[in-house]
Design an enzyme around this catalytic site. Structure first.
Site, mmCIF file in Angstrom:
data_model
loop_
_atom_site.group_PDB
_atom_site.id
_atom_site.type_symbol
_atom_site.label_atom_id
_atom_site.label_comp_id
_atom_site.label_asym_id
_atom_site.label_seq_id
_atom_site.Cartn_x
_atom_site.Cartn_y
_atom_site.Cartn_z
ATOM 1 N N TRP A 106 0.844 -1.214 0.000
ATOM 2 C CA TRP A 106 0.000 0.000 0.000
ATOM 3 C C TRP A 106 0.863 1.242 0.000
ATOM 4 O O TRP A 106 0.529 2.238 -0.649
ATOM 5 C CB TRP A 106 -0.961 -0.019 1.186
ATOM 6 C CG TRP A 106 -1.956 -1.138 1.101
ATOM 7 C CD1 TRP A 106 -2.055 -2.206 1.935
ATOM 8 C CD2 TRP A 106 -2.975 -1.328 0.098
ATOM 9 N NE1 TRP A 106 -3.079 -3.030 1.516
ATOM 10 C CE2 TRP A 106 -3.653 -2.529 0.403
ATOM 11 C CE3 TRP A 106 -3.372 -0.594 -1.026
ATOM 12 C CZ2 TRP A 106 -4.719 -3.003 -0.375
ATOM 13 C CZ3 TRP A 106 -4.423 -1.070 -1.802
ATOM 14 C CH2 TRP A 106 -5.084 -2.261 -1.472
ATOM 15 N N ASP A 176 -1.675 6.435 6.634
ATOM 16 C CA ASP A 176 -2.728 5.550 6.138
ATOM 17 C C ASP A 176 -2.980 4.540 7.256
ATOM 18 O O ASP A 176 -2.159 3.660 7.499
ATOM 19 C CB ASP A 176 -2.247 4.859 4.858
ATOM 20 C CG ASP A 176 -3.233 3.801 4.349
ATOM 21 O OD1 ASP A 176 -4.294 3.601 4.982
ATOM 22 O OD2 ASP A 176 -2.932 3.174 3.302
ATOM 23 N N LYS A 200 -12.158 -2.275 7.179
ATOM 24 C CA LYS A 200 -11.418 -3.194 8.046
ATOM 25 C C LYS A 200 -11.885 -3.057 9.498
ATOM 26 O O LYS A 200 -12.339 -4.027 10.068
ATOM 27 C CB LYS A 200 -9.915 -2.958 7.932
ATOM 28 C CG LYS A 200 -9.330 -3.615 6.682
ATOM 29 C CD LYS A 200 -8.845 -2.670 5.650
ATOM 30 C CE LYS A 200 -8.427 -3.373 4.370
ATOM 31 N NZ LYS A 200 -7.748 -2.455 3.464
HETATM 32 C C1 LIG Z 1 -7.181 -2.005 2.305
HETATM 33 C C2 LIG Z 1 -6.141 -0.964 2.343
HETATM 34 C C3 LIG Z 1 -6.074 0.050 1.382
HETATM 35 C C4 LIG Z 1 -7.015 0.134 0.209
HETATM 36 O O1 LIG Z 1 -8.259 0.558 0.607
HETATM 37 P P1 LIG Z 1 -9.438 0.816 -0.452
HETATM 38 O O2 LIG Z 1 -10.486 1.389 0.454
HETATM 39 O O3 LIG Z 1 -9.788 -0.493 -1.050
HETATM 40 O O4 LIG Z 1 -8.947 1.776 -1.456
HETATM 41 C C5 LIG Z 1 -5.094 1.014 1.523
HETATM 42 N N1 LIG Z 1 -4.213 0.974 2.532
HETATM 43 C C6 LIG Z 1 -4.229 -0.003 3.462
HETATM 44 C C7 LIG Z 1 -3.224 -0.014 4.561
HETATM 45 C C8 LIG Z 1 -5.197 -0.998 3.387
HETATM 46 O O5 LIG Z 1 -5.223 -1.972 4.310
#
Ligand SMILES: *Cc1c(COP(=O)(O)O)cnc(C)c1O
Length: 365
Positions: A106, A176, A200
């Protein structure tokens, strides 16, 4: 309810488990939300009823994280992935640098988007170690001239997590937190911005939460599309256009659930206990199982591991599936196994997996 509800042992990486209590409340309110004769999905987003839902969710997130007054809470769309683009689009000026710490897939995606708007520079990276660890704080190059420093607080795919965040002074820190938001207490004031896709730890997919310092937001570029400006959403309390109303309602219910469970301290303690069940089995297996992450960087949210014997690993995954465990296959880029033990995954589910792993080892070595 008269029928007992069958609930899977859900270890999905995202979308992932939601609290049963939240699902049941949503079910009970689905066709008639608080006497309106309408589902929350059928309400106008300009109605007093929906605004109540929306503002209560913001207030509860502020309370849980103790978010300072000079921060905005925004509910956006486009997932965490759109944030990879919006951040450099808003905060990188042409020719300017931004620092990125590379700790997994990511982070790499965020870095790649920044290249479209300016010059991302690696402040640290654990790529050469196959992303098994979080770089030491002393390895991070703090460049005061960069527009910001970006990191990924929990690496969903590789199963690593920051334990202590860097202190960056005047350099704005952006995180993030998609896969560990609200899993433990943090000091929001350490960050210029935090963002997370909801699917999540926060609710269903479709909502992205952004927590952003006002002084940082005010520095954003203005010559960009209206919907992609943080300022548009902050000026309109995230109601500039139609928001994902059902997702915000669900997010609000998850936040109430976290409060009812005892808040972030209780959640953190339970998350530690849950992960410990599984890591202990790995550590006590004499190498039958081994973890991907180095011990000091282990994630409490995504436990990545292998069965040392590859044939047995296939058998393990097949038998786990038959036994009712869902989502244990590792990400295609890493392979092996991964158990995602997000907030809503019950302690009993983690214990059931730990017991299954012990039994599988006994039967197969
Ligand atoms: C799942 C995830 C993403 C992507 O998220 P989307 O909502 O599908 O764009 C980005 N960063 C991390 C750390 C993730 O776990």
């Amino acid at each position: 309810m008269t029928v007992t509800t069958k609930r899977a042992f859900n270890f999905n990486a995202g979308p992932s488990a939601l609290p049963l209590e939240v699902l049941q409340k949503a079910q009970a309110e689905l066709v008639d939300f608080k006497g309106t004769g309408m589902s929350v999905m059928e309400l106008s987003h300009r109605s007093a009823e929906f605004e109540g839902v929306h503002n209560e969710a913001i207030a509860n997130l502020r309370e849980l994280y103790d978010i300072p007054e000079n921060y905005e809470v925004l509910f956006l769309q486009g997932g965490a992935s759109l944030q990879f683009s919006m951040i450099p689009m808003n905060f990188l000026k042409e020719g300017q640098k931004a620092s990125y710490i590379q700790t997994g897939a990511w982070s790499e995606k965020a870095f790649a988007e920044a290249k479209l708007f300016g010059t991302p520079v690696e402040a640290a990276s654990s790529k050469s170690n196959n992303y098994k660890n979080i770089p030491a704080l002393s390895e991070i190059q703090i460049d005061e001239e960069a527009a910001y420093l970006h990191l990924t607080s929990n690496n969903t795919i590789f199963g690593t997590q920051w334990k202590t965040f860097p202190t960056t002074g005047d350099l704005p820190l952006i995180a993030d937190m998609s896969s560990d938001i609200l899993s433990k207490k943090i000091d929001v004031s350490n960050f210029a911005m935090i963002y997370a896709g909801a699917q999540k730890n926060l609710g269903p997919s479709g909502v992205t939460v952004v927590i952003i310092r006002k002084e940082f937001l005010e520095k954003a570029n203005s010559n960009i599309p209206t919907m992609l400006k943080y300022a548009t959403h902050s000026k309109n309390n995230s109601l500039y256009n139609t928001p994902p109303t059902f997702g915000i309602y669900m997010l609000g219910e998850v936040l109430k659930w976290v409060k009812a469970e005892g808040g972030l301290e209780a959640i953190e303690q339970r998350n530690e206990e849950k992960a410990k069940y599984i890591y202990d089995v790995i550590d006590n297996s004499n190498g039958f199982y081994y973890g991907h992450a180095t011990e000091d960087s282990r994630s409490l949210m995504n436990i990545t591991f292998r069965v040392a014997d590859e044939e047995l690993e296939k058998k393990f995954l097949a038998e786990a599936k038959t036994a009712g465990f869902v989502g244990l296959n590792g990400h295609r880029s890493v392979g092996g196994c991964r158990a995602s033990t997000y907030n809503a995954v019950p302690l009993e589910t983690c214990k059931a997996l730990a017991d299954f792993m012990v039994k599988f080892q006994q039967d197969n070595q």
